[in-house]
Design a protein around this motif. Structure first.
Motif, mmCIF file in Angstrom:
data_model
loop_
_atom_site.group_PDB
_atom_site.id
_atom_site.type_symbol
_atom_site.label_atom_id
_atom_site.label_comp_id
_atom_site.label_asym_id
_atom_site.label_seq_id
_atom_site.Cartn_x
_atom_site.Cartn_y
_atom_site.Cartn_z
ATOM 1 N N ASP A 195 0.823 -1.288 -0.060
ATOM 2 C CA ASP A 195 0.132 -0.175 -0.151
ATOM 3 C C ASP A 195 0.916 1.196 0.054
ATOM 4 O O ASP A 195 0.264 2.339 0.154
ATOM 5 C CB ASP A 195 -0.938 0.067 1.157
ATOM 6 C CG ASP A 195 -0.088 -0.155 2.591
ATOM 7 O OD1 ASP A 195 0.842 -0.175 2.389
ATOM 8 O OD2 ASP A 195 -0.832 0.126 3.528
ATOM 9 N N ILE A 196 2.092 1.151 -0.040
ATOM 10 C CA ILE A 196 2.926 2.318 -0.287
ATOM 11 C C ILE A 196 3.695 2.230 -1.829
ATOM 12 O O ILE A 196 4.033 1.355 -2.097
ATOM 13 C CB ILE A 196 4.116 1.971 0.757
ATOM 14 C CG1 ILE A 196 3.662 2.154 2.201
ATOM 15 C CG2 ILE A 196 5.094 3.325 0.551
ATOM 16 C CD1 ILE A 196 4.519 1.830 3.231
ATOM 17 N N PRO A 197 3.646 3.432 -2.383
ATOM 18 C CA PRO A 197 4.326 3.523 -3.794
ATOM 19 C C PRO A 197 5.678 3.254 -3.693
ATOM 20 O O PRO A 197 6.359 3.398 -2.834
ATOM 21 C CB PRO A 197 4.009 4.825 -4.110
ATOM 22 C CG PRO A 197 2.831 5.379 -3.415
ATOM 23 C CD PRO A 197 2.783 4.807 -2.083
ATOM 24 N N ILE A 198 6.197 2.801 -4.790
ATOM 25 C CA ILE A 198 7.757 2.207 -4.729
ATOM 26 C C ILE A 198 8.505 3.169 -5.930
ATOM 27 O O ILE A 198 7.739 3.529 -7.036
ATOM 28 C CB ILE A 198 7.618 0.959 -4.927
ATOM 29 C CG1 ILE A 198 7.376 0.306 -6.296
ATOM 30 C CG2 ILE A 198 7.029 0.164 -3.888
ATOM 31 C CD1 ILE A 198 8.261 -0.331 -7.195
ATOM 32 N N VAL A 199 9.720 2.879 -5.943
ATOM 33 C CA VAL A 199 10.681 3.302 -6.954
ATOM 34 C C VAL A 199 11.649 2.147 -6.967
ATOM 35 O O VAL A 199 12.185 1.617 -5.809
ATOM 36 C CB VAL A 199 11.247 4.744 -6.692
ATOM 37 C CG1 VAL A 199 12.462 4.931 -7.640
ATOM 38 C CG2 VAL A 199 10.342 5.754 -6.727
ATOM 39 N N ALA A 200 11.890 1.631 -8.263
ATOM 40 C CA ALA A 200 12.816 0.262 -8.273
ATOM 41 C C ALA A 200 13.802 0.694 -9.227
ATOM 42 O O ALA A 200 13.562 1.309 -10.241
ATOM 43 C CB ALA A 200 11.851 -1.014 -8.711
ATOM 44 N N LEU A 201 14.974 0.356 -8.779
ATOM 45 C CA LEU A 201 16.048 0.774 -9.584
ATOM 46 C C LEU A 201 17.029 -0.644 -9.894
ATOM 47 O O LEU A 201 16.801 -1.736 -9.157
ATOM 48 C CB LEU A 201 17.211 1.532 -8.697
ATOM 49 C CG LEU A 201 16.804 2.987 -8.175
ATOM 50 C CD1 LEU A 201 15.730 2.819 -6.918
ATOM 51 C CD2 LEU A 201 18.096 3.900 -7.890
ATOM 52 N N SER A 202 17.423 -0.773 -11.155
ATOM 53 C CA SER A 202 18.123 -1.716 -11.452
ATOM 54 C C SER A 202 19.582 -1.826 -11.087
ATOM 55 O O SER A 202 20.299 -0.864 -10.667
ATOM 56 C CB SER A 202 18.146 -1.636 -13.093
ATOM 57 O OG SER A 202 18.981 -0.656 -13.560
ATOM 58 N N ALA A 203 20.146 -2.862 -11.478
ATOM 59 C CA ALA A 203 21.626 -3.227 -10.988
ATOM 60 C C ALA A 203 22.179 -3.443 -12.397
ATOM 61 O O ALA A 203 22.296 -4.314 -13.192
ATOM 62 C CB ALA A 203 21.909 -4.383 -10.248
ATOM 63 N N ASN A 204 23.144 -2.141 -12.521
ATOM 64 C CA ASN A 204 23.888 -2.194 -13.824
ATOM 65 C C ASN A 204 25.129 -3.070 -13.886
ATOM 66 O O ASN A 204 25.927 -3.065 -15.020
ATOM 67 C CB ASN A 204 24.059 -0.976 -14.437
ATOM 68 C CG ASN A 204 25.527 -0.166 -13.975
ATOM 69 O OD1 ASN A 204 25.833 -0.237 -12.881
ATOM 70 N ND2 ASN A 204 26.129 0.615 -14.838
ATOM 71 N N ASN A 205 25.523 -3.476 -12.636
ATOM 72 C CA ASN A 205 26.565 -4.347 -12.605
ATOM 73 C C ASN A 205 28.034 -3.712 -12.737
ATOM 74 O O ASN A 205 28.742 -4.561 -13.183
ATOM 75 C CB ASN A 205 26.328 -5.697 -13.287
ATOM 76 C CG ASN A 205 25.473 -6.743 -12.503
ATOM 77 O OD1 ASN A 205 24.945 -6.281 -11.296
ATOM 78 N ND2 ASN A 205 25.317 -7.812 -13.139
#
Length: 300
Positions: free
Chosen positions: A144-154
């Motif tokens: 119930d909380i908005p999210i921001v997802a980040l990738s791993a560019n390694n």
């Protein structure tokens, strides 16, 4: 608009076994429990999150791999089925989540200003990786909380460890600037295991805890050393040791989430709260919290 702030950070590992053991309705596989120490640790972390009442959760996962640049989810609502490619027998999770696209775009823009390659992910049918889903479910199963997802560019894997982690530190700085300009109260989630030496065969009953223990005693010793330093607030020393920890314990923090989170928080020299530690297929996992809202923990 008031200045946004990072109110806390959590080391929030993502073994899919923890979701499997909880038997949530979203996951198709059924279990008889298991890994209670870590699941109870997450229960304590959930209570902290409820008290903090953030506007948004930001999560960096090593299992959304983008070799060119740092990517951010850019679709307001996403739904689908996330499957762990290694443990599809345990994790087939039907997810539905809300993305704070405005903040994600701001993080991407700030990353570009600092010279990083940033890109928004606009595919409405994107299947979110199991690491992101597991961490978010375990910390906030209500979704119930908005999210921001980040990738791993390694970058730590393709460059030297030190050069790659320097790039992750820049990503953390970009994240912090975007949050401050957004007016949001944000919590950061570093989706990382510690020692990542693991077994290569699964027990007949995956949740048979008589078969669960550290794969590497040396790796376990490293975990205890790092955790104790974090509990004492010896952040600078931890980062001085980080390359050695990564090399000798095959630590998953190499993927960058841990550095990203601490950079964004300003590398606070404050004690971390250990909610719990346990192994999953032999890997070392700690659920830890850094609460920046306490008066003595304010970050400049």
């Amino acid at each position: 608009m008031p200045k946004g702030e990072i109110i806390a950070g959590f080391l929030a590992p993502h073994p899919p076994h923890l979701v499997y053991a909880e038997n949530p309705p979203q996951n198709e596989a059924r279990s008889q429990g298991g890994w209670e120490q870590l699941r109870w640790a997450y229960e304590r972390a959930r209570k902290s999150l409820e008290r903090l009442k953030p506007d948004v959760l930001l999560v960096h996962s090593p299992h959304w791999v983008t070799q060119l640049g740092h990517h951010f989810l850019g679709v307001p609502q996403l739904r689908g089925k996330s499957v762990d490619p290694i443990f599809p027998n345990l994790f087939r999770y039907n997810f539905e989540l809300e993305v704070d696209v405005e903040l994600a775009e701001a993080c991407c823009a700030q990353a570009r200003e600092l010279g990083l390659v940033g890109k928004m992910m606009r595919n409405p049918n994107f299947r979110v990786d199991y690491g992101t889903i597991t961490t978010l479910h375990m910390i906030r199963p209500q979704w119930d909380i908005p999210i921001v997802a980040l990738s791993a560019n390694n970058s730590p894997y393709y460059l030297s460890t030190e050069a790659g982690l320097e790039e992750m530190a820049l990503l953390g700085l970009a994240t912090r600037r975007a949050i401050e300009q957004s007016g949001r109260r944000a919590v950061l989630l570093a989706s990382n295991t510690l020692c990542h030496w693991h077994f290569h065969e699964e027990p007949a009953i995956p949740e048979d805890m008589s078969q669960e223990h550290p794969k590497s005693y040396a790796g376990y010793q490293w975990d205890m050393r790092i955790i104790e330093m974090l509990r004492q607030g010896r952040t600078r020393e931890v980062f001085e040791l980080l390359p050695s920890f990564i090399q000798e314990a095959f630590a998953e923090v190499k993927s960058g989430a841990f550095t990203w989170m601490f950079s964004a928080m300003g590398y606070p020299e404050i004690p971390g709260e250990l909610h719990g530690y346990g192994t999953v297929i032999g890997t070392g996992n700690a659920v830890m919290e850094w609460d920046l809202t306490r008066p003595s923990h304010a970050v400049n």
